[in-house]
Enzyme design. Structure first.
Site, PDB file in Angstrom:
ATOM      1  N   ASP A 141       0.878  -1.166   0.000  1.00 23.97           N
ATOM      2  CA  ASP A 141       0.000   0.000   0.000  1.00 23.97           C
ATOM      3  C   ASP A 141       0.914   1.214   0.000  1.00 23.97           C
ATOM      4  OD1 ASP A 141      -1.707   2.080   0.548  1.00 23.97           O
ATOM      5  OD2 ASP A 141      -2.451   1.285   2.455  1.00 23.97           O
ATOM      6  N   LYS A 146       3.181  11.202  -3.527  1.00 27.17           N
ATOM      7  CA  LYS A 146       2.150  10.532  -4.327  1.00 27.17           C
ATOM      8  C   LYS A 146       1.287  11.542  -5.084  1.00 27.17           C
ATOM      9  CE  LYS A 146      -1.443   7.023  -3.677  1.00 27.17           C
ATOM     10  NZ  LYS A 146      -2.061   6.177  -2.639  1.00 27.17           N
ATOM     11  N   GLU A 193      -7.113   0.682  -4.763  1.00 26.55           N
ATOM     12  CA  GLU A 193      -7.159   0.607  -3.300  1.00 26.55           C
ATOM     13  C   GLU A 193      -8.515   0.102  -2.775  1.00 26.55           C
ATOM     14  OE1 GLU A 193      -5.839   4.541  -2.308  1.00 26.55           O
ATOM     15  OE2 GLU A 193      -3.798   4.108  -2.949  1.00 26.55           O
ATOM     16  N   ASP A 210     -12.948   5.667   2.682  1.00 30.23           N
ATOM     17  CA  ASP A 210     -11.526   5.715   3.056  1.00 30.23           C
ATOM     18  C   ASP A 210     -11.186   7.108   3.583  1.00 30.23           C
ATOM     19  OD1 ASP A 210      -8.766   5.801   3.199  1.00 30.23           O
ATOM     20  OD2 ASP A 210      -8.418   4.904   1.236  1.00 30.23           O
TER      21      ASP A 210
END
Lengths: 107, 620
Positions: free
Chosen positions: B25, B86, B185, B207
């Site tokens: 992850d 990211k 994800e 999330d």
């Protein structure tokens, strides 16, 4: 003589079997390959073969085929941690030489 | 010495042939690595026993720090300490300069479109920075598993576009990882809960991480997850909960709002701890400087109420985009540390009218799902058919039909393996061969699709146009290999070819082809209409031509023949002029002027059939 396992090994196998959701026990076996002649195998068992021998240790069924049993008599299965790595280890009184990797042995 | 793991029945590896596969992850704030050992998926810890690796890289003249140490130094060395890299993945320099206001780094243009961050070690691309994070995780995994890795599944946000996905893949390659697959994800989270083994249904993945909120609506059918909609807020997360508490402290104390950065950090850390405690307790004592106060769970919940509302609003929008009702959602998976807050869980449960899934650690659930997928892809669990079927055809497969049109046989997003067949026929009288042109793409004209192969079916028995039945079968096996076969049904003649459809097509090209099919839909529709009219015109011209040759002399006078030939000429001209409307008109016109001719031919053939027979014979 028989086959046994340490409480720590039993605990991990129990956890693995529960996570997997099925399986009657654990199979210990010996394959004729590897760098020192023989190699250990460790597998879940769903179905017993008619020739299988069943031992019980720490509440876990240990299943071994007769051919492997001759190489494994007296073996104790252990679970150990080495640094970050963790896994099962065969304490096999029959093994005379083990290759450095520990995955194969000869008698 | 190597330690053994338990394998599935009959699957125990030969010595030195273990297939070590991990799930990673690679998060904005934190990264994790997980694997499946003896059938149990678990996250791997570092030597200190820490599972979570902060996604922070600090470049020093001689060294690279990754993780907590780098994070701790972010304040003192902000220009060389890269956080949230990211957010830069797969972005061009222009995009990044927009983000640049929130990021302290000096960006420089590289040789490619990629932006580089100026550090003491020279310019670093986001891909290199990510690779440095991945390298640490890879090393951790190899230490923990006692061998080199066969491959890794790396998770990416569902909304990542192709460039961002490609950048992630490049980072992995740079870190020496073999990418088995990039996994969305939310899909990974659903896999961790074993939802992929259910038949079908709609799943929501909520999330709420440290700094970002993502909601994904997935549809599961036959083991395949399709992302129906994504949404969220890139500036909403648990950090905002901390800020809400900190603001409350400042408001309720005599502390001035002008705190030094260090004081601010301390206050936020205390706030964060209070937030975490309030998930278990009803009330906590907060201390900051000389000030002490009680924060109750109820007060905390009031403070974060507007933040939770924002997340729920994004959920409703995603549901609307996915065109599903909240009640249709069968399972809600909770991801991210902030979903431990009871109020968040309660609000989500109310919105979807179902108790969310929370029993897997929400910080680890994505990595665990990725590990399960990696284990399956590495071939460690081929036991009983519950192997994940996540492979789909990225672009439709089909063949060329008359007029240069693409006829789709297997539509995109179909799961493989698959076989589909369709029947085609001949276009001309006496046609004895057929060219099969295999294509890939979403567009209507073959010139806009990718040509994969051509082969010919020969030996079709001569028949009138449209009488032959040719069955064309497209088959894609589990490895993505396409084979196409064609078989004429009456004679049994057959021809076939094997192709690898995705060969040479990069993900970027696939993405571009998909995008074009959407943006050029109208253009395609017009082109298709034109081609169809042209084909109709050719067919009619062909038929009239052959009728004139056989019966023109006998059944038509010079005038009639002239007007038919004039109409043909006009139609031929229209076909060349590429105007569908005009072609349609002239097809009509030609049909009208040949009506009488057609009727006469009909009468003529009936007379021929009846000639020389008496009434009795005809009546029977």
């Amino acid at each position: 003589m028989s086959i046994s396992m340490t409480p720590k090994a039993a605990q991990h196998i129990k956890r693995s079997l529960e996570a997997r959701g099925k399986g009657v026990g654990i199979r210990l076996g010996v394959h004729t390959s590897g760098c020192s002649g023989m190699a250990y195998a460790l597998e879940f068992v769903d179905d017993l073969a008619p020739e299988d021998q069943v031992f019980e240790s720490e509440g876990i069924k240990i299943i071994i085929d007769p051919k492997s049993l001759v190489y494994l008599e007296g073996t104790e299965l252990d679970f150990t941690r080495e640094g970050l790595n963790e896994g099962f280890k065969f304490n096999n009184p029959n093994a005379r030489t083990e290759c450095g990797c520990g995955e194969s042995f000869s008698v | 010495m190597a330690l053994l793991q338990i394998s599935e029945p009959g699957q125990s590896a030969q010595p030195h042939q273990h297939r070590l596969a991990v799930g990673i992850d690679l998060g904005t704030t934190n990264s994790l690595v997980a694997t499946v050992r003896s059938g149990v998926p678990e996250t791997l810890a570092d030597v200190q026993g820490e599972v979570i690796l902060p996604s922070v890289v600090r470049y020093l003249p001689e060294e690279i720090w990754v993780g907590q140490a780098a994070k701790n130094s972010a304040a003192q060395d902000p220009l060389n300490t890269i956080v949230s890299v990211k957010r830069l993945m797969g972005r061009g320099l222009a995009d990044v300069q927009q983000l640049g206001t929130q990021m302290p780094y000096h960006f420089v243009a590289g040789g490619s479109q990629m932006p580089f961050i100026e550090t003491v070690q020279g310019p670093k691309s986001p891909v290199e920075v990510s690779a440095d994070i991945l390298r640490v995780l890879r090393q951790r995994a190899e230490d923990a598993l006692g061998g080199s890795l066969t491959g890794a599944v790396i998770t990416v946000p569902a909304y990542f576009d192709d460039a961002q996905r490609q950048a992630t893949k490049d980072a992995a390659t740079l870190a020496g990882l073999n990418v088995l697959r990039l996994l969305n994800e939310p899909t990974a989270a659903a896999v961790a809960y074993g939802l992929d083994t259910q038949a079908e249904g709609v799943i929501a993945v909520y999330d709420l991480g440290g700094g970002t909120f993502d909601i994904s609506i997935l549809r599961l059918s036959k083991g395949v997850f399709e992302v129906m909609a994504t949404g969220g807020d890139s500036a909403l997360g648990g950090d905002d909960f901390d800020h809400a508490i900190a603001d409350w402290v400042i408001k309720n104390s005599s502390i001035s709002a002008n705190l030094s950065p260090a004081e601010q950090r301390t206050l936020l850390d205390r706030a964060c701890r209070a937030k975490e405690q309030l998930s278990q307790e009803q009330q906590v004592v907060l201390q900051f400087g000389d000030w002490r106060g009680d924060l109750t769970r109820i007060t905390f919940e009031t403070l974060i109420e507007p933040l939770i509302s924002r997340s729920l609003k994004a959920c409703r929008r995603a549901l609307r985009d996915a065109e599903v009702e909240a009640q249709e959602v069968q399972a809600v998976v909770m991801v991210g540390g902030s979903t431990r807050v009871p109020k968040v869980r309660q609000a989500v449960a109310e919105l979807f009218d179902t108790e969310p899934l929370t029993n897997i650690d929400p910080d680890k659930v994505v990595a665990i799902g990725a590990a399960i997928q990696a284990d399956a892809l590495a071939g460690n669990r081929q036991d009983d058919g519950d192997m994940l079927l996540l492979d789909v055809i990225p672009l439709s497969l089909g063949l060329e039909t008359m007029g240069g049109l693409m006829e789709k046989i297997i539509p995109r997003n179909t799961t493989i393996p698959v076989a589909r067949a369709q029947e085609f026929t001949t276009y001309k009288d006496g046609q004895t061969a057929m060219m099969i042109h295999v294509l890939q793409g979403e567009r209507d004209l073959i010139s806009d699709c990718r040509s994969l192969a051509r082969f010919e079916l020969r030996g079709i028995p001569p028949m009138v146009a449209g009488a032959a039945k040719i069955r064309v079968t497209f088959q894609v096996d589990a490895d993505g290999l396409l084979s196409v076969s064609a078989r004429e049904q009456s004679s049994g003649v057959e021809a076939s070819i094997q192709i690898k459809p995705s060969y040479g097509l990069t993900d970027a090209e696939i993405a571009r082809m998909l995008e074009e099919s959407l943006t050029r839909a109208t253009e395609d529709k017009n082109a298709r209409t034109l081609r169809e009219q042209q084909v109709d015109a050719w067919r009619l011209l062909e038929a009239v031509d052959s009728a004139l040759t056989t019966d023109g002399e006998r059944l038509l006078n010079a005038n009639e023949r002239e007007s038919i030939e004039a109409a043909m000429l006009r139609l031929r001209a229209a076909v060349d002029e590429q105007d569908a409307g005009v072609i349609e008109q002239r097809i009509k016109h030609l049909s009208q002027v040949t009506d009488a001719f057609a009727a006469r031919r009909m009468d003529d053939s009936i007379q021929k059939a009846l000639a020389g027979k008496n009434l009795d014979e005809i009546e029977t």
